[in-house]
Design a protein around this motif. Structure first.
Motif, PDB file in Angstrom:
ATOM      1  N   ARG A  14      42.201  55.149  88.385  1.00  0.00           N
ATOM      2  CA  ARG A  14      42.329  53.911  89.167  1.00  0.00           C
ATOM      3  C   ARG A  14      43.304  54.103  90.329  1.00  0.00           C
ATOM      4  NH1 ARG A  14      44.997  48.467  86.446  1.00  0.00           N
ATOM      5  NH2 ARG A  14      45.200  47.219  88.351  1.00  0.00           N
ATOM      6  N   MET A  15      44.454  54.690  90.043  1.00  0.00           N
ATOM      7  CA  MET A  15      45.470  54.882  91.085  1.00  0.00           C
ATOM      8  C   MET A  15      45.066  55.949  92.098  1.00  0.00           C
ATOM      9  SD  MET A  15      47.696  52.665  90.632  1.00  0.00           S
ATOM     10  CE  MET A  15      47.640  51.400  89.364  1.00  0.00           C
ATOM     11  N   LEU A  16      44.320  56.940  91.634  1.00  0.00           N
ATOM     12  CA  LEU A  16      43.837  57.971  92.559  1.00  0.00           C
ATOM     13  C   LEU A  16      42.906  57.356  93.597  1.00  0.00           C
ATOM     14  CD1 LEU A  16      43.553  60.908  93.448  1.00  0.00           C
ATOM     15  CD2 LEU A  16      41.720  61.163  91.752  1.00  0.00           C
ATOM     16  N   LEU A  17      41.978  56.507  93.147  1.00  0.00           N
ATOM     17  CA  LEU A  17      41.060  55.852  94.083  1.00  0.00           C
ATOM     18  C   LEU A  17      41.837  54.956  95.065  1.00  0.00           C
ATOM     19  CD1 LEU A  17      38.034  54.830  91.824  1.00  0.00           C
ATOM     20  CD2 LEU A  17      38.141  56.667  93.517  1.00  0.00           C
ATOM     21  N   ALA A  18      42.831  54.244  94.560  1.00  0.00           N
ATOM     22  CA  ALA A  18      43.628  53.369  95.429  1.00  0.00           C
ATOM     23  C   ALA A  18      44.405  54.172  96.458  1.00  0.00           C
ATOM     24  CB  ALA A  18      44.585  52.529  94.579  1.00  0.00           C
ATOM     25  N   SER A  19      44.976  55.299  96.030  1.00  0.00           N
ATOM     26  CA  SER A  19      45.764  56.115  96.966  1.00  0.00           C
ATOM     27  C   SER A  19      44.884  56.783  98.014  1.00  0.00           C
ATOM     28  CB  SER A  19      46.565  57.176  96.193  1.00  0.00           C
ATOM     29  OG  SER A  19      45.707  58.054  95.494  1.00  0.00           O
ATOM     30  N   VAL A  20      43.660  57.178  97.610  1.00  0.00           N
ATOM     31  CA  VAL A  20      42.727  57.761  98.581  1.00  0.00           C
ATOM     32  C   VAL A  20      42.328  56.710  99.620  1.00  0.00           C
ATOM     33  CG1 VAL A  20      40.389  58.679  98.885  1.00  0.00           C
ATOM     34  CG2 VAL A  20      41.853  59.553  97.053  1.00  0.00           C
ATOM     35  N   ALA A 208      34.373  49.998  86.348  1.00  0.00           N
ATOM     36  CA  ALA A 208      35.617  49.250  86.158  1.00  0.00           C
ATOM     37  C   ALA A 208      36.775  49.940  86.870  1.00  0.00           C
ATOM     38  CB  ALA A 208      35.919  49.102  84.674  1.00  0.00           C
ATOM     39  N   VAL A 209      36.801  51.271  86.801  1.00  0.00           N
ATOM     40  CA  VAL A 209      37.841  52.039  87.492  1.00  0.00           C
ATOM     41  C   VAL A 209      37.741  51.831  89.001  1.00  0.00           C
ATOM     42  CG1 VAL A 209      38.539  54.389  88.118  1.00  0.00           C
ATOM     43  CG2 VAL A 209      38.194  53.791  85.719  1.00  0.00           C
ATOM     44  N   ALA A 210      36.515  51.857  89.531  1.00  0.00           N
ATOM     45  CA  ALA A 210      36.311  51.669  90.970  1.00  0.00           C
ATOM     46  C   ALA A 210      36.758  50.277  91.406  1.00  0.00           C
ATOM     47  CB  ALA A 210      34.843  51.891  91.323  1.00  0.00           C
ATOM     48  N   TRP A 211      36.383  49.259  90.630  1.00  0.00           N
ATOM     49  CA  TRP A 211      36.752  47.882  90.974  1.00  0.00           C
ATOM     50  C   TRP A 211      38.265  47.692  90.931  1.00  0.00           C
ATOM     51  CZ3 TRP A 211      34.977  43.547  93.101  1.00  0.00           C
ATOM     52  CH2 TRP A 211      35.701  42.369  92.891  1.00  0.00           C
ATOM     53  N   GLY A 213      40.588  49.986  90.993  1.00  0.00           N
ATOM     54  CA  GLY A 213      41.284  50.860  91.932  1.00  0.00           C
ATOM     55  C   GLY A 213      41.243  50.359  93.363  1.00  0.00           C
ATOM     56  N   LEU A 214      40.055  49.946  93.799  1.00  0.00           N
ATOM     57  CA  LEU A 214      39.888  49.548  95.200  1.00  0.00           C
ATOM     58  C   LEU A 214      40.240  48.084  95.462  1.00  0.00           C
ATOM     59  CD1 LEU A 214      36.525  51.398  95.946  1.00  0.00           C
ATOM     60  CD2 LEU A 214      38.846  52.154  96.497  1.00  0.00           C
ATOM     61  N   MET A 215      39.865  47.208  94.537  1.00  0.00           N
ATOM     62  CA  MET A 215      40.044  45.775  94.777  1.00  0.00           C
ATOM     63  C   MET A 215      41.348  45.234  94.193  1.00  0.00           C
ATOM     64  SD  MET A 215      37.444  45.306  96.612  1.00  0.00           S
ATOM     65  CE  MET A 215      37.558  43.528  96.828  1.00  0.00           C
ATOM     66  N   THR A 216      41.541  45.413  92.880  1.00  0.00           N
ATOM     67  CA  THR A 216      42.711  44.795  92.246  1.00  0.00           C
ATOM     68  C   THR A 216      43.975  45.634  92.380  1.00  0.00           C
ATOM     69  OG1 THR A 216      42.308  45.752  90.048  1.00  0.00           O
ATOM     70  CG2 THR A 216      41.176  43.693  90.579  1.00  0.00           C
ATOM     71  N   THR A 217      43.853  46.853  92.928  1.00  0.00           N
ATOM     72  CA  THR A 217      45.060  47.659  93.175  1.00  0.00           C
ATOM     73  C   THR A 217      45.294  47.826  94.677  1.00  0.00           C
ATOM     74  OG1 THR A 217      44.788  48.859  91.089  1.00  0.00           O
ATOM     75  CG2 THR A 217      46.241  49.832  92.735  1.00  0.00           C
ATOM     76  N   ALA A 218      44.410  48.552  95.370  1.00  0.00           N
ATOM     77  CA  ALA A 218      44.636  48.821  96.797  1.00  0.00           C
ATOM     78  C   ALA A 218      44.683  47.531  97.622  1.00  0.00           C
ATOM     79  CB  ALA A 218      43.545  49.750  97.329  1.00  0.00           C
ATOM     80  N   LEU A 219      43.616  46.735  97.550  1.00  0.00           N
ATOM     81  CA  LEU A 219      43.562  45.502  98.333  1.00  0.00           C
ATOM     82  C   LEU A 219      44.598  44.486  97.851  1.00  0.00           C
ATOM     83  CD1 LEU A 219      42.225  43.762 100.513  1.00  0.00           C
ATOM     84  CD2 LEU A 219      40.530  43.057  98.796  1.00  0.00           C
ATOM     85  N   ASN A 220      44.681  44.335  96.537  1.00  0.00           N
ATOM     86  CA  ASN A 220      45.587  43.343  95.974  1.00  0.00           C
ATOM     87  C   ASN A 220      47.041  43.669  96.303  1.00  0.00           C
ATOM     88  OD1 ASN A 220      46.093  41.009  94.191  1.00  0.00           O
ATOM     89  ND2 ASN A 220      47.075  42.519  92.890  1.00  0.00           N
TER      90      ASN A 220
END
Length: 305
Positions: A14-20, A208-211, A213-220
């Motif tokens: 999850r964090m890897l996708l957000a950091s990318v 779930a990881v994609a959602w 990571g990208l939405m509830t972590t990076a965007l949020n």
């Protein structure tokens, strides 16, 4: 996700996708903010890691309730770090909001209006997961506090600050994954990114990881960081604690779950907590009296003498 993946693997992916997703802004951070941003990232990692671990053997409702302790962590840091007077008579709106918020989340998540679950049973098996959920509040609360300081010091750095936070979290989660012992085990090659997206048995977990990571972590996190540049962390923590209310609302609308008495009462208290953050000290003069009036009276007596 934790049902299909080890907690460390799910959180790390999850964090890897957000950091990318935020990597283009990583090196746009002002140099003077780098040490605090890295420290903030460590506390952010503490929040996410302890949250994942606590959910292994603790109900999401209990984790959400204990996580609401961020409304206490932020004003406490104001006292300890900023040496700000956060007493009840000086900042009554902050403590009113915190009290209403914790009561609201507690009723929303822990109270069973059907009577099937006794209140005593909820806390009868306090364990390590509960302690980890408290650490979650310390991690997230401290990260909110540090983010507010950075955004106040150098406005306009929301994206770089968020990029450093999630990248630091991804790095620490990688270390957690290595120490967790699942790397090298059977099937572990499918737990990484992008391998999990091509494994049929992990398709749901990967989505779930994609959602998350990208939405509830990076965007949020970006939205949270931007907001913390415009309001106090103590106020923001109350608003962020409304998450269980939104979860109940969406569950009622889309999953057709019952919206019970606990949802109405808890929701009303949480909304009241959000409204309380907009109050001023002067609004509580009826309870604490007006210091200005007392001072004026003393000056008048001195003048007559």
């Amino acid at each position: 996700m934790n049902d299909s993946l080890p907690p460390s693997a799910a959180t790390s992916a999850r964090m890897l996708l957000a950091s990318v997703a935020l990597s283009p802004f990583l090196f746009k951070l002002e140099g003077e903010l780098a040490p605090m941003a890295c420290l903030c990232g460590c506390f952010t990692a503490l929040g996410y890691i302890t949250q994942s671990l606590s959910l292994v053997d603790t109900s999401p409702a209990t984790v959400a309730f204990l996580g609401a302790a961020t409304v206490i962590v932020c004003p406490t840091l104001e006292v300890l770090i900023n040496k700000k007077d956060m007493s009840l008579t000086t900042q009554p709106q902050t403590w009113l909001a915190a009290t209403l918020c914790i009561l609201g989340v507690g009723i929303l998540e822990l109270y069973d209006p059907t009577g099937a679950t006794a209140t005593s049973d909820i806390f009868s098996q306090i364990g390590i997961g509960d302690g980890l959920a408290i650490l979650q509040a310390v991690g997230f609360g401290t990260s909110f506090f540090l983010t507010e300081r950075m955004m106040t010091k150098v406005p306009g750095q929301a994206l770089p600050i968020t990029a450093v936070q999630v990248s630091m979290t991804a790095f620490l989660c990688m270390i957690w994954s290595i120490l967790d012992g699942w790397i090298g085990s059977e099937g572990a090659q499918s737990y990484g990114v992008p391998a999990m997206f091509f494994e049929p048995t992990l398709r749901t977990a990967a989505l779930a990881v994609a959602w998350t990571g990208l939405m509830t972590t990076a965007l949020n996190r970006f939205i949270e960081t931007t907001a913390l540049g415009k309001m106090k962390s103590a106020e923001a923590s109350v608003i962020l604690a409304t998450e269980p209310l939104w979860a109940s609302l969406f569950a009622a609308l889309w999953l057709k779950e019952d919206f019970g008495a606990n949802d109405y009462i808890g929701g009303a208290l949480i909304v009241g907590a959000c409204l309380a953050t907009s109050l001023k000290k002067e609004d509580f003069e009826v309870l604490f009296g007006s210091n200005d009036g007392d001072d004026g009276g003393k000056k008048g007596v001195e003048t007559e003498g």
